[in-house]
Design an enzyme around this catalytic site. Structure first.
Site, PDB file in Angstrom:
ATOM      1  N   GLY A 233      43.278  15.465  30.840  1.00  0.00           N
ATOM      2  CA  GLY A 233      43.305  14.344  29.903  1.00  0.00           C
ATOM      3  C   GLY A 233      42.006  14.224  29.144  1.00  0.00           C
ATOM      4  N   ASN A 234      41.833  13.113  28.446  1.00  0.00           N
ATOM      5  CA  ASN A 234      40.574  12.875  27.736  1.00  0.00           C
ATOM      6  C   ASN A 234      40.279  11.382  27.739  1.00  0.00           C
ATOM      7  OD1 ASN A 234      41.688  11.610  25.203  1.00  0.00           O
ATOM      8  ND2 ASN A 234      42.763  13.576  25.151  1.00  0.00           N
ATOM      9  N   ARG A 235      39.172  10.979  27.126  1.00  0.00           N
ATOM     10  CA  ARG A 235      38.674   9.608  27.271  1.00  0.00           C
ATOM     11  C   ARG A 235      39.287   8.618  26.298  1.00  0.00           C
ATOM     12  NH1 ARG A 235      32.884  10.332  25.989  1.00  0.00           N
ATOM     13  NH2 ARG A 235      33.000   8.078  25.799  1.00  0.00           N
TER      14      ARG A 235
END
Ligand code: PMT
Length: 432
Positions: A233-235
């Site tokens: 995933g990412n932020r």
């Protein structure tokens, strides 16, 4: 934050203080805004004065704190309530360049959402056209209550800027979300609003320039599963994309929001929840032909695991070898297929922001590219503010100051409105 007397200098800030324990922190906020060069007028609710005396604010602010809606000859006044002014709320509302409510309790948020005016602060909030910034502070249970969250959605839809509370120690020793944002964060948000409103009228204004236009907006970070419990995933929090959807909706557009985020959404927005890049691709392409504009604010994974393990990978089996494959570049696909739609992409960059963004503008055939430096602590992922370089396919470019995400959304929507023939100027005229 370093004082910026250029933007703060002489600006009339009405500082609304509601009745919560965090009222004591508003004293520091008041002092900082005065030090930065603002003319600060504190307005305290009756409950606020139970926590901090009006005299404390009067001693630090630019003029005496005000607490009473009804003043005049019969009021004993004690000298600090605008004695003799029969309509202090309208004067305050008209004078204000910005109204900041810190702390904003669940009660004041509810009153503002409902349009209730039963004291000086709530009356002033209704009697103003100035942008409003609210910084909520309350216990975690109250903060997470659907009533509070729905009221905030209403306020955001009307253009109110919300400085989200932080997690930490609360009154009574509890720990959780709901602590008033640090003074520097509130200052940043107010400064962003002041800077933007002095340039282009801010995002507190209600416009209907997008009435009838159909928008497709993406938000949040995709999650690419590795096994049933893990993902790449990412932020991305979804705040930027949700701000675009909220402001487009507030300006009259019919909005479909394809999002991975659980953030609250304003009434009237059609929400499609997705998780992976492939789901986002399906949701977006199915709707592309029916819209006038697409804003791709989502952080879409470029790669995903080639195979998803059917069961949880076991630590005992050793470090897994995860083979990745590219996802579909949704924006590039839309860029190749567009037939009159206005296409807005974002670029999350960590170096050579303008150059990398310019390459994406061309490669993905978009009309407008919004590049943000995601290493900037005040911009990009998760925070409530952002600053961007806007690159137009005509070659024009513009660097925005630090803005709230809602205000940046309005800047982007102004460009889209102009391209849809609804704005006062062409993007070229505005950006040069
Ligand atoms: O959600 P927040 O916490 O508020 O953070 C906001 C943000 C930083 C996520 C947002 O401002 C932002 O920069 N969004 C784009 C993030 C991104 O994926 O950037 P990129 O440079 O990798 O991609 C360029 C563009 O192509 C983007 O519009 C992206 O949506 C699109 N893309 C990327 C990959 C892919 N497979 N398909 C795409 O459509």
């Amino acid at each position: 934050m370093a004082p910026d007397s250029g933007a703060w200098g002489g600006r009339q800030v009405v500082l609304g203080v509601a009745g919560g324990i965090a009222a004591y922190k508003a004293v520091e906020l008041c002092r900082r805004m005065v030090d930065a060069g603002a003319h600060v007028i504190p307005v305290l609710t009756e409950d606020a004065t139970r926590f901090v005396g009006a005299l404390t604010f009067s001693a630090l602010a630019s003029e005496p704190a005000q607490t009473q809606l009804f003043t005049g000859p019969n009021h004993d006044g004690s000298g600090s309530d605008g004695v003799g002014d029969p309509i202090p709320h309208t004067r305050l509302g008209q004078r204000a360049d910005v109204i900041v409510v810190a702390p904003a309790t669940a009660r004041i948020i509810a009153k503002l959402a409902a349009g209730l005016s039963d004291d000086l602060l709530t009356a002033t909030l209704l009697a103003t056209r100035a942008p409003v910034v609210v910084a909520p502070a309350m216990h975690t249970e109250m903060w997470e209550h659907p009533a509070v969250q729905e009221n905030l959605v209403t306020l955001r839809r009307r253009g109110v800027h919300v400085v989200e509370p932080e997690s930490g120690r609360l009154a009574g020793g509890d720990v959780g979300a709901g602590r008033l944002a640090a003074p520097e964060r509130i200052m940043e948000a107010v400064l962003a609003v002041l800077t933007h409103s002095s340039v282009s009228g801010g995002s507190g204004t209600q416009r209907c320039d997008l009435a009838g236009a159909r928008f497709l907006v993406t938000a949040g970070g995709t999650r690419e599963p590795i096994d049933p419990v893990r993902f790449i995933g990412n932020r991305s929090s979804g705040k930027m994309g949700h701000a675009v959807a909220d402001r487009a909706n507030a300006r009259g557009a019919a909005v479909t929001l394809v999002t991975t985020s659980g953030l609250a959404v304003a009434e009237g927005i059609d929400v499609v929840c997705v998780a992976t890049a492939a789901e986002m691709h399906t949701a977006v392409t199915a709707r592309f032909d029916q819209v006038d504009a697409v804003v791709m604010a989502a952080a879409v994974a470029d790669f995903r695991p080639k195979a998803v393990a059917p069961d949880k990978l076991k630590k005992a089996d050793g470090a897994p070898e995860i083979i990745l494959e590219p996802t579909v570049d949704i924006l590039a696909e839309l860029g190749a297929a567009k037939r009159g739609q206005v296409l807005v992409g974002f670029a999350a960059e960590t170096e050579a922001v303008a150059e990398n963004a310019a390459a994406k503008l061309t490669a993905k055939n978009v009309d407008l590219l919004v590049a943000n430096d995601v290493l900037d602590p005040q911009a990009g992922f998760e925070v409530d503010t952002n600053r961007a370089i806007l690159l137009d396919s005509s070659g024009a470019s513009e660097e925005t100051p630090l803005l709230t995400k809602a205000a940046l959304a309005d800047v982007i929507l102004d460009r889209v409105a102009a391209r849809l023939g609804r704005g006062p100027t062409t993007p070229d005229q505005e950006m040069r």
